[in-house]
Scaffold this motif. Sequence first.
Motif, PDB file in Angstrom:
ATOM      1  N   GLN A  39      -7.234   2.071  -4.315  1.00  0.00           N
ATOM      2  CA  GLN A  39      -7.489   1.826  -2.901  1.00  0.00           C
ATOM      3  C   GLN A  39      -8.689   0.910  -2.762  1.00  0.00           C
ATOM      4  O   GLN A  39      -9.799   1.273  -3.180  1.00  0.00           O
ATOM      5  N   LYS A  43      -8.067  -1.043   2.900  1.00  0.00           N
ATOM      6  CA  LYS A  43      -6.636  -1.113   2.586  1.00  0.00           C
ATOM      7  C   LYS A  43      -6.093   0.270   2.276  1.00  0.00           C
ATOM      8  O   LYS A  43      -6.841   1.195   1.976  1.00  0.00           O
ATOM      9  N   GLU A  44      -4.772   0.385   2.341  1.00  0.00           N
ATOM     10  CA  GLU A  44      -4.140   1.648   2.001  1.00  0.00           C
ATOM     11  C   GLU A  44      -4.071   1.804   0.475  1.00  0.00           C
ATOM     12  O   GLU A  44      -4.088   0.817  -0.263  1.00  0.00           O
ATOM     13  N   ARG A  45      -3.978   3.050   0.064  1.00  0.00           N
ATOM     14  CA  ARG A  45      -3.810   3.320  -1.356  1.00  0.00           C
ATOM     15  C   ARG A  45      -2.468   2.771  -1.825  1.00  0.00           C
ATOM     16  O   ARG A  45      -1.452   2.915  -1.126  1.00  0.00           O
ATOM     17  N   GLU A  46      -2.472   2.166  -3.010  1.00  0.00           N
ATOM     18  CA  GLU A  46      -1.238   1.574  -3.525  1.00  0.00           C
ATOM     19  C   GLU A  46      -0.971   2.012  -4.955  1.00  0.00           C
ATOM     20  O   GLU A  46      -1.885   2.320  -5.716  1.00  0.00           O
TER      21      GLU A  46
END
Length: 119
Positions: A39, A43-46
């Motif tokens: 993350q 931003k979103e966790r990916e």
Amino acid sequence: QVQLVESGGGLVQAGGSLRLSCAASRTIFLFNAMGWFRQAPGKEREFVAAISWSVGSTSYADSVKGRFTISRDNAKNTVYLQMDSLKPEDTAVYYCAGQISTSRGYDSWGQGTQVTVSS
């Protein structure tokens, strides 16, 4: 419950390498798969990479394919993420996760380790 503890993060120049470790408090075979996620700020966790015991395969996000390698040491109950050719866009907090069953998804998480790649 299984505790997961990540280590190995740090500051590295672009093009450099780091190896992250994820140590489990119990046998990693309690999981059917383990993965790494990240993350970045804002931003979103990916998803980054995963390794599955049942299928015996690994999978990677397109953004890291060919540069990162996930592996495991069964005797040490540890999963690794070897990161080579690092880029500034790889900067993020990296999390290790375990999945007991596909239906439950990843429900065991570590506290995360910071990786910073300078340009």
